[in-house]
Motif scaffolding. Structure first.
Motif, PDB file in Angstrom:
ATOM      1  N   HIS A 119       0.898  -1.209  -0.513  1.00  0.00           N
ATOM      2  CA  HIS A 119      -0.535   0.784  -0.013  1.00  0.00           C
ATOM      3  C   HIS A 119       0.692   1.140  -0.219  1.00  0.00           C
ATOM      4  CE1 HIS A 119      -3.342  -2.794   1.205  1.00  0.00           C
ATOM      5  NE2 HIS A 119      -4.261  -1.604   0.779  1.00  0.00           N
ATOM      6  N   ALA A 120       0.810   2.427  -0.827  1.00  0.00           N
ATOM      7  CA  ALA A 120       2.023   2.915  -1.186  1.00  0.00           C
ATOM      8  C   ALA A 120       1.028   4.354  -1.687  1.00  0.00           C
ATOM      9  CB  ALA A 120       2.894   2.601  -2.243  1.00  0.00           C
ATOM     10  N   ASN A 121       1.984   4.918  -1.145  1.00  0.00           N
ATOM     11  CA  ASN A 121       1.228   7.045  -1.859  1.00  0.00           C
ATOM     12  C   ASN A 121       0.181   7.050  -1.713  1.00  0.00           C
ATOM     13  OD1 ASN A 121       4.229   5.868  -1.586  1.00  0.00           O
ATOM     14  ND2 ASN A 121       4.538   7.875  -2.703  1.00  0.00           N
ATOM     15  N   GLN A 122      -0.929   6.429  -1.073  1.00  0.00           N
ATOM     16  CA  GLN A 122      -2.367   7.124  -0.710  1.00  0.00           C
ATOM     17  C   GLN A 122      -2.597   8.397  -0.244  1.00  0.00           C
ATOM     18  OE1 GLN A 122      -5.496   4.315   1.713  1.00  0.00           O
ATOM     19  NE2 GLN A 122      -6.599   5.402   0.873  1.00  0.00           N
ATOM     20  N   PRO A 152      -8.072  13.610  -4.210  1.00  0.00           N
ATOM     21  CA  PRO A 152      -7.824  13.365  -5.353  1.00  0.00           C
ATOM     22  C   PRO A 152      -7.188  12.034  -5.972  1.00  0.00           C
ATOM     23  CG  PRO A 152      -6.939  14.912  -4.194  1.00  0.00           C
ATOM     24  CD  PRO A 152      -7.128  13.990  -3.507  1.00  0.00           C
ATOM     25  N   TYR A 153      -7.985  11.953  -7.919  1.00  0.00           N
ATOM     26  CA  TYR A 153      -7.506  10.501  -8.310  1.00  0.00           C
ATOM     27  C   TYR A 153      -6.329  10.426  -9.272  1.00  0.00           C
ATOM     28  CZ  TYR A 153     -13.017  10.104  -8.573  1.00  0.00           C
ATOM     29  OH  TYR A 153     -13.707   8.862  -8.218  1.00  0.00           O
ATOM     30  N   ASP A 158       0.339  -0.115  -4.931  1.00  0.00           N
ATOM     31  CA  ASP A 158      -1.450  -0.089  -4.602  1.00  0.00           C
ATOM     32  C   ASP A 158      -1.614   1.333  -4.273  1.00  0.00           C
ATOM     33  OD1 ASP A 158      -0.323  -2.537  -5.808  1.00  0.00           O
ATOM     34  OD2 ASP A 158      -2.187  -3.033  -4.308  1.00  0.00           O
ATOM     35  N   HIS A 159      -2.833   1.907  -4.694  1.00  0.00           N
ATOM     36  CA  HIS A 159      -2.682   3.309  -4.679  1.00  0.00           C
ATOM     37  C   HIS A 159      -2.602   4.354  -5.893  1.00  0.00           C
ATOM     38  CE1 HIS A 159      -5.940   2.296  -1.602  1.00  0.00           C
ATOM     39  NE2 HIS A 159      -4.967   1.254  -1.093  1.00  0.00           N
ATOM     40  N   CYS A 160      -1.132   4.697  -5.370  1.00  0.00           N
ATOM     41  CA  CYS A 160      -0.394   5.255  -6.612  1.00  0.00           C
ATOM     42  C   CYS A 160      -1.447   6.805  -6.480  1.00  0.00           C
ATOM     43  CB  CYS A 160       0.146   4.932  -7.593  1.00  0.00           C
ATOM     44  SG  CYS A 160       0.964   3.200  -7.406  1.00  0.00           S
ATOM     45  N   THR A 161      -1.553   7.134  -5.705  1.00  0.00           N
ATOM     46  CA  THR A 161      -2.440   8.941  -5.472  1.00  0.00           C
ATOM     47  C   THR A 161      -1.329   9.548  -5.908  1.00  0.00           C
ATOM     48  OG1 THR A 161      -4.486   7.513  -4.123  1.00  0.00           O
ATOM     49  CG2 THR A 161      -4.694  10.273  -5.057  1.00  0.00           C
ATOM     50  N   HIS A 162      -0.139  10.106  -4.458  1.00  0.00           N
ATOM     51  CA  HIS A 162       0.953  11.086  -4.662  1.00  0.00           C
ATOM     52  C   HIS A 162       2.138  10.634  -5.253  1.00  0.00           C
ATOM     53  CE1 HIS A 162      -2.336  13.474  -2.541  1.00  0.00           C
ATOM     54  NE2 HIS A 162      -2.442  11.960  -1.987  1.00  0.00           N
ATOM     55  N   LEU A 188      -4.063   0.894  -9.085  1.00  0.00           N
ATOM     56  CA  LEU A 188      -4.323   2.223  -9.252  1.00  0.00           C
ATOM     57  C   LEU A 188      -6.351   1.749  -8.410  1.00  0.00           C
ATOM     58  CD1 LEU A 188      -3.955   4.435 -12.417  1.00  0.00           C
ATOM     59  CD2 LEU A 188      -2.542   3.911  -9.818  1.00  0.00           C
ATOM     60  N   LEU A 189      -6.671   2.287  -7.646  1.00  0.00           N
ATOM     61  CA  LEU A 189      -7.891   2.253  -7.456  1.00  0.00           C
ATOM     62  C   LEU A 189      -9.077   3.516  -6.587  1.00  0.00           C
ATOM     63  CD1 LEU A 189      -6.301   0.727  -4.392  1.00  0.00           C
ATOM     64  CD2 LEU A 189      -6.977  -0.457  -6.397  1.00  0.00           C
ATOM     65  N   PRO A 190      -9.500   3.683  -7.938  1.00  0.00           N
ATOM     66  CA  PRO A 190     -10.341   4.510  -8.221  1.00  0.00           C
ATOM     67  C   PRO A 190     -11.764   4.082  -7.578  1.00  0.00           C
ATOM     68  CG  PRO A 190     -10.480   3.915  -9.538  1.00  0.00           C
ATOM     69  CD  PRO A 190      -9.447   3.160  -9.388  1.00  0.00           C
TER      70      PRO A 190
END
Length: 381
Positions: free
Chosen positions: A219-222, A274-275, A241-245, A263-265
């Motif tokens: 779980h990374a950078n959510q 933010p997506y 997983d996530h990679c939002t920021h 990516l988990l929109p």
């Protein structure tokens, strides 16, 4: 037993050599695809499924889901929609409910959700622990998950339990908890995030898990930019997983390695966050997957089609890119070559859409478009 799927109007293969074929047919023998070609050339088979000119796609591969839990958090969702920020602390609410719930009730809820996913075209799902956070509860979560999928993930390092010392809990997750859980897990994961586990703690859990024979996910950078993505790439994790920021260095690391950016929109939709910038990742050359992140707090959806629609609308992916990420991309995030594509030799996990084209998944969001599901070569819906 062999199965002929005939009269396919549009065949979305997710195979880069020929992504879409028209007027096609497929022959399945046992649990494998053995022939793909023009409908007019299709051989006979023991059983026939007439697609009636509809589109056929690979079964969705949901590579990130938290399905072993009790209770829900609708009150938290309502509060968040009223303007309260999401910090991840709600995980402890589900931990308390899960610990108090017996095996049969947990098993029944997991069965309900996996069946719900199958009805919507998901033929492969990864299931994490992470709502027990004791040695006994994490191990039983994985024993239950193992009844529903081979893609089980040890997530003892989901959050630090209330009242626990972070370093002491990390040592537990690296030691007795890991030892109890490893027999039931294929993967290990850690929530590397402010308020959860820092870079050093995450590294310790991932290294110990790899030494125990588990493959890695992160779980990374959510919630913030941090060390999670680059740690995942450095340690050879299958997915971040996530990679939002993401920083430029994070994007370069993903593009230069074989770690999939999952990516988990649904999480951004449910938290008004933010997506992720899927376009930036794709143009850099990173491999992208889509998954539901199905969980009772921050993304309570079991619909991969909904996530495809969000990816197209909010993350600027094309319908073809989004569906590829939800099938072949998910397979790569699980390091599987036998699922996620419709090619000869692949496992026969297929979905007949009640639509003429795969574009309808994004074009008609929220519409139930699954006509038939074939899993392991058997018509299950």
């Amino acid at each position: 037993m062999s199965l002929l799927i005939a009269n396919i109007g549009e065949l979305f293969t997710a195979d880069p050599e020929c992504v879409v074929r028209f007027d096609a047919a497929i022959v399945v023998d046992g649990d494998r695809i053995v022939w793909i070609g023009l409908n007019a050339d299709a051989p006979q088979a023991d059983e026939r499924l007439d697609a009636g000119g509809r589109a056929v796609i690979p079964g969705f591969v949901d590579s990130h889901a938290h399905l072993v839990f009790a209770g829900d958090r609708h009150a938290e969702f309502a509060a968040r929609m009223s303007g309260e920020p999401y910090t991840g602390g709600g995980i402890r609410t589900t931990v308390a409910a899960t610990r108090m719930t017996g095996d049969e009730a947990l098993r029944a809820n997991t069965a309900r959700l996996t069946e719900e996913m199958l009805r919507q075209g998901t033929t492969t799902v990864e299931i994490k622990s992470g709502y027990g956070l004791t040695v006994e509860d994490e191990a039983r979560s994985l024993r239950i998950a193992e009844e529903f999928t081979t893609e089980t993930t040890y997530l003892g390092a989901h959050t630090v339990p209330a009242g626990a010392d972070a370093d002491e809990y990390t040592a537990l997750a690296c030691g007795p908890m890991l030892e109890a859980c490893a027999p039931y897990a294929k993967w290990a994961d850690v929530f590397c995030e402010r308020g959860a586990f820092d870079g050093d703690q995450a590294r310790a859990v991932l290294t110990a898990s790899a030494n125990a024979g588990l493959a890695l996910r992160v779980h990374a950078n959510q919630l913030t930019a941090g060390p999670g993505v680059r740690l995942a790439v450095e340690l050879g994790a299958a997915s971040a997983d996530h990679c939002t920021h993401l920083t430029d260095a994070d994007v370069d690391a993903l593009a230069g390695g074989d770690t999939v950016a999952t990516l988990l929109p649904g999480a951004e939709f449910s938290t008004r966050s933010p997506y992720p910038d899927a376009r930036r990742l794709i143009e850099a050359g990173a491999t992208v997957a889509l998954a539901t992140d199905c969980n009772p707090g921050s993304s309570f959806t079991s619909s991969m089609a909904f996530c495809v629609a969000l990816a197209v609308r909010e993350m600027h992916m094309t319908p073809t890119e989004a569906l590829t990420a939800a099938t072949a991309g998910g397979a790569e995030a699980l390091r599987r070559s036998d699922i996620g594509r419709i090619i000869v030799g692949a496992r026969a996990d297929l979905v007949v859409l009640d639509a003429p084209s795969h574009v309808h998944l994004a074009y008609r969001p929220g519409t139930p478009l699954v006509k038939s599901v074939v899993q392991d070569g058997t018509i299950v819906r």
